[in-house]
Design a protein around this motif. Structure first.
Motif, PDB file in Angstrom:
ATOM      1  N   ASN A 116       0.925  -1.121   0.105  1.00 60.01           N
ATOM      2  CA  ASN A 116       0.043  -0.130  -0.099  1.00 60.01           C
ATOM      3  C   ASN A 116       0.961   1.103  -0.032  1.00 60.01           C
ATOM      4  O   ASN A 116       2.066   0.996   0.528  1.00 60.01           O
ATOM      5  N   GLY A 117       0.336   2.426  -0.261  1.00 59.50           N
ATOM      6  CA  GLY A 117       1.040   3.541  -0.377  1.00 59.50           C
ATOM      7  C   GLY A 117       1.761   4.036  -1.808  1.00 59.50           C
ATOM      8  O   GLY A 117       2.696   4.545  -1.805  1.00 59.50           O
ATOM      9  N   GLY A 118       1.321   3.453  -3.137  1.00 54.94           N
ATOM     10  CA  GLY A 118       1.683   3.917  -4.250  1.00 54.94           C
ATOM     11  C   GLY A 118       0.792   4.498  -5.058  1.00 54.94           C
ATOM     12  O   GLY A 118       0.824   4.083  -6.357  1.00 54.94           O
ATOM     13  N   GLU A 119      -0.250   5.013  -4.481  1.00 56.72           N
ATOM     14  CA  GLU A 119      -1.184   5.877  -5.350  1.00 56.72           C
ATOM     15  C   GLU A 119      -0.410   7.011  -6.052  1.00 56.72           C
ATOM     16  O   GLU A 119       0.496   7.555  -5.550  1.00 56.72           O
ATOM     17  N   THR A 120      -1.013   7.357  -7.211  1.00 57.37           N
ATOM     18  CA  THR A 120      -0.457   8.636  -7.830  1.00 57.37           C
ATOM     19  C   THR A 120      -1.201   9.784  -7.386  1.00 57.37           C
ATOM     20  O   THR A 120      -0.508  10.893  -7.366  1.00 57.37           O
ATOM     21  N   GLU A 124      -4.692  -5.124   0.894  1.00 59.45           N
ATOM     22  CA  GLU A 124      -5.002  -5.776  -0.433  1.00 59.45           C
ATOM     23  C   GLU A 124      -4.580  -4.674  -1.377  1.00 59.45           C
ATOM     24  O   GLU A 124      -5.422  -4.440  -2.493  1.00 59.45           O
ATOM     25  N   SER A 125      -3.615  -4.036  -1.331  1.00 61.22           N
ATOM     26  CA  SER A 125      -3.229  -2.647  -2.409  1.00 61.22           C
ATOM     27  C   SER A 125      -2.688  -3.229  -3.335  1.00 61.22           C
ATOM     28  O   SER A 125      -2.001  -2.393  -4.340  1.00 61.22           O
ATOM     29  N   THR A 126      -2.201  -4.501  -3.484  1.00 65.66           N
ATOM     30  CA  THR A 126      -1.240  -5.204  -4.474  1.00 65.66           C
ATOM     31  C   THR A 126      -1.894  -6.193  -5.251  1.00 65.66           C
ATOM     32  O   THR A 126      -3.075  -6.607  -4.908  1.00 65.66           O
TER      33      THR A 126
HETATM   34 CA    CA Z   1      -4.173   2.470  -1.329  1.00 64.16          CA
END
Ligand code: CA
Length: 745
Positions: free
Chosen positions: A198-202, A648-650
């Motif tokens: 998690n933490g890879g949003e643009t 569940e971000s990947t």
């Molecule tokens: Ca996210």
């Protein structure tokens, strides 16, 4: 020099009153000028590299006379090292700067605030932030953080964010930053590699905490080019935003209306070109309008689908899933979108089905004739009408669709329209599609994401350690080094910091052994392909824990690729726990593939990809494949791949293992899992057509998500059956295990 400097200051002082333009050459000069800026003034940074320059640009301009900060020549002022920019005040305009070769000392590279003082009515345009990453990939920062109100961030180029943290964040964390009417437009969002947690949003607008607050941010005419960080490309977490006329090109993940109500998503284009995990729009919450969007060639499924309408949680807490209510989904075109899902996420908690919503005049065409819809719960709260499709849709949706063949033609704007323009369904003809060239800046190249193996020159070297090391030293990305037949010993660890292929004469004619604890060590920027080589561990130190290839032990920032083909690996048995490939902690592979290779007499594992054991949702490799290899007498496992945590971000990891033969694998007493293949939290697994002979079993542990595991058409000879365990889900195991056969000894 000193004299010149004084003269220079005399010069600018004399112009202060009239011209209002200040060319400054050092941070100290900037400081002096910055303290007394008046409306209409412009500070110009002299061309060159500015290192560790923490710019505070604090002033008050007026609407007609803003205070500006710019470069002597756009693109020729480089901020590097620990440089950053903070804006505070009103009517400021910053332009033309490049941030590269460094990283932010604080929480953002560009911030619309200085401490408690915010910037409003201000603009940052034509800036570049290129690979400006904290060297610790788990250290989080923003590249751009918008605070205040009525700010604009536009025509900028942001590419290569590799460490944790949203690329651009709109913060709503105080009243002075809410209902902000920011404008984010014409930016080029270049490649963002898969982050691996998690933490890879643009782009994120708001957070769940303030999500019932309206933001009124407009995001338009931006180009998202392979912004692959995680499942959310854009995460909307506030109300009344408009996301219009953006293009998403081959971007994994979706535009997610995660929290907040009354957002408009209109006139956007999503093109996936069939690339894996490319998605579209995911709808949650109230009063969302999704109209006139174009989606083509998207393969994503589940929450990463081309289109998803979620189920909610009754009386949801602010950070869970609010029910979809009054969604207007109209006039969108879906061409070759594999998955359109309604009431997705329906489970014991998410039971609130969509209500009072419409899905009308959409055009849904799949050239392979397969219908894309999945309905997970009651969808009677969505009124389907006047939609057109070429496939047989589900019975429950049938009244809302007319089935017909629709011929398509590609228009000048690159999109496909029905040849018959009287058809009511689908997007309008006049949608404006921004091109990559019309975003960002013209003076900075929009480079492709990665260099392919074998795309450069080929050089031939003698079978000699010095020859090999110097050839690697001078090679460029994509080059191939052909090593002539012969046997040699390498006395050093060979650092790989470029994309390189090493190939030998084949059939065991080029044999390399090595005297250090590893032969090749992959560093940032490095990717390694080995072909037609023999690698031998006999000359290695008599100590435990050697490897043939490893990544840097810690602190890898760049994703890498590793390929092995037609390679023979033997005698990794001088001591115990001698691995073929060892991932360092924090290292992340885009892909690892081993094919048509032979491994014999190995006291460790073939692939060690389980160095992230703290269950933080971090892991070591996205795609791992093992194809047609023969592995004999391996004390450890063929692969240990571990992804812990509940996030569940990947999309990954993914494992494919087909056509391999394993003989006596996994039986070493140090192989504590007693598995020949050990997978934990892997999301997609295919193990087929392998032969397991006198080996330990396959062990698969399912955690979060809906992991897809298929173990089919394998032969097990004196090897126990695969074990699949569900660690989170009730019941199961949920895996396809079939057509496997058992052979007598
Ligand atoms: Ca996210």
């Amino acid at each position: 020099m000193k004299k010149l400097c004084l003269l220079f200051f005399g010069f600018i002082t004399s112009f202060t009153i009239t011209a209002g333009e200040y060319l400054v050459a050092t941070p100290a000069e900037y400081q002096r000028v910055a303290e007394e800026l008046a409306p209409g003034d412009t500070v110009i940074l002299k061309n060159g590299v500015w290192t560790d320059f923490e710019i505070v640009f604090s002033a008050k301009g007026t609407k007609n006379a803003p205070v500006s900060l710019t470069a002597e020549e756009k693109g020729k002022v480089i901020l590097s090292g620990q440089s950053d920019l903070k804006l505070a005040g009103e009517y400021l305009h910053v332009s033309g700067l490049v941030f590269k070769n460094g990283f932010a000392p604080g929480s953002a590279v560009i911030e619309f605030r200085d401490g408690k003082e915010l910037a409003s009515y201000s603009r940052v345009s034509e800036v570049v932030i290129d690979n400006y990453n904290n060297p610790d990939r788990q250290e989080s920062d923003y590249w751009v953080a918008l605070y205040g109100k009525h700010n604009r961030f536009d025509h900028s180029h942001l590419a290569g964010k590799r460490n944790k943290g949203v690329t651009v964040a709109v913060r709503l964390n105080s009243e002075a930053s809410q209902e902000n009417y920011h404008q984010i437009d014409h930016n080029y969002f270049g490649f963002r590699p898969v982050f691996g947690s998690n933490g890879g949003e643009t782009l994120r607008i708001g957070t769940s905490h303030y999500s019932l607050t309206d933001s009124f941010t407009n995001v338009s005419y931006n180009y998202f080019d392979q912004t692959n960080g995680e499942v959310e490309i854009i995460s909307v977490k506030s109300g009344k935003n408009s996301i219009t006329n953006n293009v998403f090109n081959e971007a994994r993940g979706t535009l997610t209306l995660r929290h907040g109500n009354g957002n408009i998503v209109e006139d956007n284009v999503f093109t996936g070109n069939g690339k894996e995990h490319t998605g579209g729009i995911r709808v949650i919450n109230k009063n969302q309008i999704i109209k006139n969007n174009y989606l083509e060639g998207l393969t994503g499924y589940r929450f990463g689908s081309g289109f998803t309408v979620m189920n909610g949680v009754p009386d949801s807490p602010v950070n869970r899933y609010h029910q979809v209510e009054n969604a207007q989904i109209a006039g969108n075109t879906f061409i070759n979108v594999d998955h359109i899902q309604f009431a997705a996420g329906s489970d014991a908690e998410r039971t609130a089905t969509p209500v009072n919503s419409v899905f009308t005049q959409n055009l849904v065409l799949n050239q392979n004739g397969t219908q894309p819809f999945t309905v997970f719960d009651d969808v009677s709260g969505i009124r389907f009408s006047e939609n057109v499709t070429n496939t047989d849709v589900l019975a429950v949706l049938r009244n809302g669709f007319s089935k017909q063949e629709v011929a398509l033609e590609r228009a000048d704007n690159g999109l496909r329209y029905p040849a018959d323009d009287s058809l009511k369904a689908g997007i309008n003809r006049d949608i404006q599609v921004i091109t990559k060239e019309d975003t960002g800046v013209a003076w900075y190249p929009k480079l492709s994401a990665t260099t392919a193996f074998d795309s450069g020159e080929t050089v031939t070297v003698a079978a000699d350690a010095d020859a090999l090391i110097s050839a690697i030293d001078i090679a460029e990305d994509g080059d191939v080094i052909h090593i002539n037949a012969g046997k040699f010993v390498v006395p050093r660890i060979v650092k790989i910091n470029k994309v390189i292929t090493l190939t030998g004469a084949g059939n065991g004619k080029t044999e390399i052994s090595f005297e250090r604890s590893t032969l090749f060590e992959i560093h940032d920027g490095g990717s390694l392909k080995l072909t037609n080589l023999s690698l031998n561990g006999a000359a290695s130190p008599d100590a435990a824990g050697n490897s043939v290839v490893r990544t840097k032990k810690w602190g890898m920032l760049h994703n890498y690729r590793f390929v092995t083909e037609n390679v023979s690996v033997t005698q990794l048995d001088i001591n115990h726990t001698f691995h073929f490939f060892l991932s360092g902690k924090g290292a992340f592979a885009d892909s690892i593939s081993i094919a048509n290779s032979n491994f014999r007499d190995i006291t460790g594992d073939i692939l060690v990809l389980n160095t992230e054991i703290e269950d933080l949702g971090i892991y070591n490799a996205e795609y791992v494949s093992l194809t047609k290899n023969i592995l004999t007498n391996v004390a450890g496992a063929v692969v240990k791949l571990y992804r812990g945590g509940t996030d569940e971000s990947t999309f990954g990891p993914h494992l494919s293992m087909t056509g391999n033969t394993l003989r006596n694998v996994g039986k070493g007493k140090r192989n504590k899992m007693s598995a020949s293949v050990y997978l934990h939290g892997v999301q997609v697994t295919e193990i087929s057509d392998n032969q397991f002979d006198h080996s330990e079993p396959v062990i698969v542990e399912h955690t979060v998500g809906e992991p897809q595991t298929e173990i089919t058409s394998n032969i097990f000879k004196a090897t126990a059956d695969p074990k699949v365990k569900e660690l989170n889900a009730e019941g199961g195991p949920f895996a396809l295990i079939e057509n496997n056969s058992r052979q007598a000894q």
